[in-house]
Scaffold this motif. Structure first.
Motif, PDB file in Angstrom:
ATOM      1  N   LEU A  83      -3.617  25.589 -25.544  1.00  0.00           N
ATOM      2  CA  LEU A  83      -2.599  25.967 -24.568  1.00  0.00           C
ATOM      3  C   LEU A  83      -3.017  27.154 -23.702  1.00  0.00           C
ATOM      4  O   LEU A  83      -2.353  27.455 -22.707  1.00  0.00           O
ATOM      5  N   ASN A 117      -4.665  28.984 -20.849  1.00  0.00           N
ATOM      6  CA  ASN A 117      -5.041  28.433 -19.547  1.00  0.00           C
ATOM      7  C   ASN A 117      -6.403  28.930 -19.063  1.00  0.00           C
ATOM      8  O   ASN A 117      -7.012  29.825 -19.663  1.00  0.00           O
ATOM      9  N   GLY A 118      -6.856  28.330 -17.985  1.00  0.00           N
ATOM     10  CA  GLY A 118      -8.200  28.593 -17.483  1.00  0.00           C
ATOM     11  C   GLY A 118      -8.457  30.030 -17.100  1.00  0.00           C
ATOM     12  O   GLY A 118      -9.603  30.496 -17.142  1.00  0.00           O
ATOM     13  N   LYS A 119      -7.435  30.759 -16.713  1.00  0.00           N
ATOM     14  CA  LYS A 119      -7.588  32.168 -16.347  1.00  0.00           C
ATOM     15  C   LYS A 119      -8.189  32.973 -17.489  1.00  0.00           C
ATOM     16  O   LYS A 119      -8.910  33.953 -17.257  1.00  0.00           O
ATOM     17  N   GLY A 168      -6.163  24.938 -20.917  1.00  0.00           N
ATOM     18  CA  GLY A 168      -4.877  24.784 -20.258  1.00  0.00           C
ATOM     19  C   GLY A 168      -4.238  23.435 -20.474  1.00  0.00           C
ATOM     20  O   GLY A 168      -3.673  22.850 -19.546  1.00  0.00           O
ATOM     21  N   SER A 201      -1.550  20.608 -22.371  1.00  0.00           N
ATOM     22  CA  SER A 201      -0.097  20.554 -22.543  1.00  0.00           C
ATOM     23  C   SER A 201       0.255  20.561 -24.028  1.00  0.00           C
ATOM     24  O   SER A 201      -0.601  20.430 -24.906  1.00  0.00           O
ATOM     25  N   TYR A 258       0.002  31.095 -27.456  1.00  0.00           N
ATOM     26  CA  TYR A 258       0.955  30.721 -26.406  1.00  0.00           C
ATOM     27  C   TYR A 258       1.978  31.832 -26.180  1.00  0.00           C
ATOM     28  O   TYR A 258       2.295  32.174 -25.035  1.00  0.00           O
ATOM     29  N   GLN A 317       0.303  34.755 -24.494  1.00  0.00           N
ATOM     30  CA  GLN A 317       0.071  34.426 -23.093  1.00  0.00           C
ATOM     31  C   GLN A 317       1.363  34.475 -22.287  1.00  0.00           C
ATOM     32  O   GLN A 317       1.379  34.904 -21.128  1.00  0.00           O
TER      33      GLN A 317
END
Length: 385
Positions: free
Chosen positions: A54, A56-58, A63, A65, A97, A100
């Motif tokens: 989960l 994300n690419g940052k 990233g 679901s 998650y 984040q």
């Protein structure tokens, strides 16, 4: 209403199964015997985007679901049926998650890339010696002073503390920052396992031997105020959000285990003969298999709906994740029990691997992201509100 997986999700399942067959399956027996998942497995899983999907690419993650994460969880449980790797995955997925979602940017930038690549562990520390379900009445304190949070108290039955200290990482820890406000006075703080004043005592479990369960004592433990997750005194709500999402992963692991056990059982009763007939020709056994197959399918569909609702940010998703957590562990336990009985004496031996599954699945019955009666309370309150 579309009940099919996308081509990308089908490929994710196939690739995950292939990766696990190569990198986890050969070590399943030793994980249970030696009480340790090979460290390089996490790094390889991180390289393949399946240790904390989960993120994300940052922050260096894939990233994916919640539905994607459920697929991965099911496949992990099919391979390591002791549930140890499933627990590690559950924690890294669900609590990364929450970090984040609510964490400060500096903390996220420092922790999430290492979690995503398998070089850092993250978990949750909420349960205390007095109990786990009554989160509102924790006694561990966190005094905010001079830019630091000073923590004193004790947590119990915490998963992954030994791994966090050994491999790097820590836990999102619930502390009371305002004793007068009950659950509205709880703050969530990230506490690295190697912080001075943190004492870890490993407990001996009956199952899921590959991931530790520990007691953690905090003796004037100091962490920077930047390690506070979100806002002060709102940690209770962040933890509930985390548990609601984590229950989807718990149910997925239970469903994956159920599928694996039933597959093994059906293969056995099709081959094994007694009294001149295949075991599968006896209706007493064949009808049990039919019931289990139906129950597993229902549990899986319920959990897919939970994951779908989580992806859609449906505010009622927590009701369905609670239903999944209520249902899937019980079906998994029943599946393991009946398959063991089909196997007879061999099912009771360590060579069969079924007893390993029985010991592991019990952890999801007695607690782990909420006891079954807590799930009933959540569901009934939602119905009656």
């Amino acid at each position: 209403m579309d009940f099919s997986f996308s081509d990308e999700q089908q490929l994710l399942r196939e690739n995950t199964a292939e990766f696990l067959e190569k990198n986890l399956q050969p070590f399943v027996r030793s994980i249970d015997d030696n009480g340790e998942i090979p460290e390089n497995f996490f790094k390889k899983a991180g390289e393949n985007g399946i240790i904390s999907p989960l993120i994300n690419g940052k922050y260096g993650g894939p990233g994916l679901s919640f539905m994607d994460s459920v697929i991965i969880s099911e496949e992990i449980a099919k391979v390591d049926t002791s549930m140890a790797t499933s627990v590690y995955y559950l924690l890294n997925t669900s609590w990364a998650y929450i970090l984040q979602k609510y964490g400060k940017e500096e903390l996220k930038g420092r922790l999430l890339p290492d979690i995503a690549n398998g070089n850092r562990f993250i978990g949750i520390a909420s349960t205390e010696p007095s109990g786990g379900s009554d989160v509102a009445n924790i006694t561990t304190t966190g005094e905010i002073k001079d830019g630091k949070v000073i923590i004193n108290g004790e947590k119990m039955y915490i998963s992954g503390a030994v791994e966090a200290r050994k491999n790097g990482g820590g836990h999102l820890t619930l502390v009371k920052t305002d004793k007068s406000r009950g659950h509205k006075g709880i703050t969530m703080v990230y506490v690295p396992a190697d912080t001075e004043g943190v004492e870890i005592t490993k407990l001996q479990n009956m199952g899921r031997m590959g991931i530790s369960t520990s007691g953690i004592k905090y003796d004037n433990v100091e962490v920077p105020e930047e390690n506070i997750i979100g806002k002060i005194n709102e940690g209770f709500y962040y933890s509930m959000d985390g548990f609601n999402h984590a229950r989807i992963m718990v149910a997925a692991a239970c469903n994956g285990l159920s599928v694996k056990m039933l597959d093994e059982g059906v293969k056995y009763i099709k081959e094994r003969s007694a009294f001149g007939k295949k075991l599968g020709d006896f209706e007493a056994i064949a009808f049990e298999a039919a019931d289990l197959n139906t129950e597993i399918e229902m549990a899986s569909l319920l959990n897919y709906k939970s994951a779908y609702m989580a992806d859609m940010n449906d505010p009622d998703f927590y009701i369905f994740s609670s239903m999944s957590k209520l249902t899937s562990p019980q079906i998994a336990m029943d599946t393991v029990k009946k398959v063991m009985m089909w196997f007879g004496a061999y099912g009771y031996t360590r060579d069969s691997g079924i007893e390993r599954s029985a010991r592991g699945i019990f952890s999801y019955l007695v607690g782990a992201e909420g006891a079954l009666n807590i799930m009933k309370m959540i569901i009934s309150r939602a119905m009656l509100k």
